[in-house]
Enzyme design. Structure first.
Site, PDB file in Angstrom:
ATOM      1  CG  HIS A 117      -2.058   0.926   1.155  1.00  0.00           C
ATOM      2  ND1 HIS A 117      -3.351   0.491   1.338  1.00  0.00           N
ATOM      3  CD2 HIS A 117      -2.150   2.259   0.911  1.00  0.00           C
ATOM      4  CE1 HIS A 117      -4.180   1.515   1.221  1.00  0.00           C
ATOM      5  NE2 HIS A 117      -3.458   2.598   0.967  1.00  0.00           N
ATOM      6  CB  VAL A 118       1.762   3.654  -2.687  1.00  0.00           C
ATOM      7  CG1 VAL A 118       0.414   4.261  -3.010  1.00  0.00           C
ATOM      8  CG2 VAL A 118       2.884   4.638  -2.910  1.00  0.00           C
ATOM      9  CG  HIS A 119       3.080   4.424   3.149  1.00  0.00           C
ATOM     10  ND1 HIS A 119       3.202   3.115   2.715  1.00  0.00           N
ATOM     11  CD2 HIS A 119       4.112   4.624   4.001  1.00  0.00           C
ATOM     12  CE1 HIS A 119       4.251   2.558   3.284  1.00  0.00           C
ATOM     13  NE2 HIS A 119       4.826   3.453   4.069  1.00  0.00           N
ATOM     14  CB  VAL A 120       3.707  10.350   0.881  1.00  0.00           C
ATOM     15  CG1 VAL A 120       4.754  11.454   0.888  1.00  0.00           C
ATOM     16  CG2 VAL A 120       3.340   9.957  -0.550  1.00  0.00           C
TER      17      VAL A 120
END
Length: 167
Positions: free
Chosen positions: A125-128
């Site tokens: 799950h992409v996250h910044v």
């Protein structure tokens, strides 16, 4: 004279949990999906918009370290729609405002580790990441003891950032 070893026992929870999880294609098994579904105060969610949310990092590099993730389970930024990517970036901008107001840092790190090889702890799950930084804030503890020294509890960081969140 030998070097004393300092232990960061709280890291074991991370190592045994999220860091060793295999990337999942099932959103119901995803850390960020669980956080998005939980009540804001329980999950330390700072803000939400139509496509994304900002949440405190439970294993912060420094006080004020937070993450912004899309609501939809995708592993890369390229897989997000333009609207989802814009929603993530809007919260990253708001996070910069809140971090600056709450901590007065000399700088802010913003970054995404996409894929396990890039250092992603939750590669499915992409996250910044958004975190405050100060001039000369390198800490010998990280170098010699693989530990972080955080000057405030996570719930206090949450309260400070929430109070400064725009809007």
């Amino acid at each position: 004279m030998g070097l004393d070893r300092l232990w960061a026992g709280w890291r074991a929870t991370y190592i045994d949990g999220v860091a060793n999880e295999e990337p999942t294609e099932r959103a119901d098994e995803c850390l960020f999906e669980r956080l998005a579904a939980a009540p804001d105060d329980d999950a330390l969610v700072l803000a939400r918009n139509e496509h994304a949310f900002a949440v405190m990092n439970a294993y912060p590099y420094t006080s004020g370290h937070l993450m912004v993730a899309p609501l939809r389970h995708e592993s890369t930024l390229a897989d997000l729609s333009r609207a989802e990517a814009a929603a993530v970036m809007a919260l990253v901008q708001d996070a910069n405002v809140a971090v600056t107001a709450a901590y007065g840092p000399d700088g802010i790190n913003v970054g995404a580790n996409i894929g396990r090889a890039a250092g992603a702890g939750v590669p499915g799950h992409v996250h910044v990441h958004v975190l405050p930084r100060w001039a000369a804030d390198t800490n010998f503890m990280t170098t010699v003891a693989e530990a972080r020294v955080l000057p405030e509890p996570l719930d206090r960081s949450y309260e400070k950032l929430r109070a400064e969140w725009p809007g």
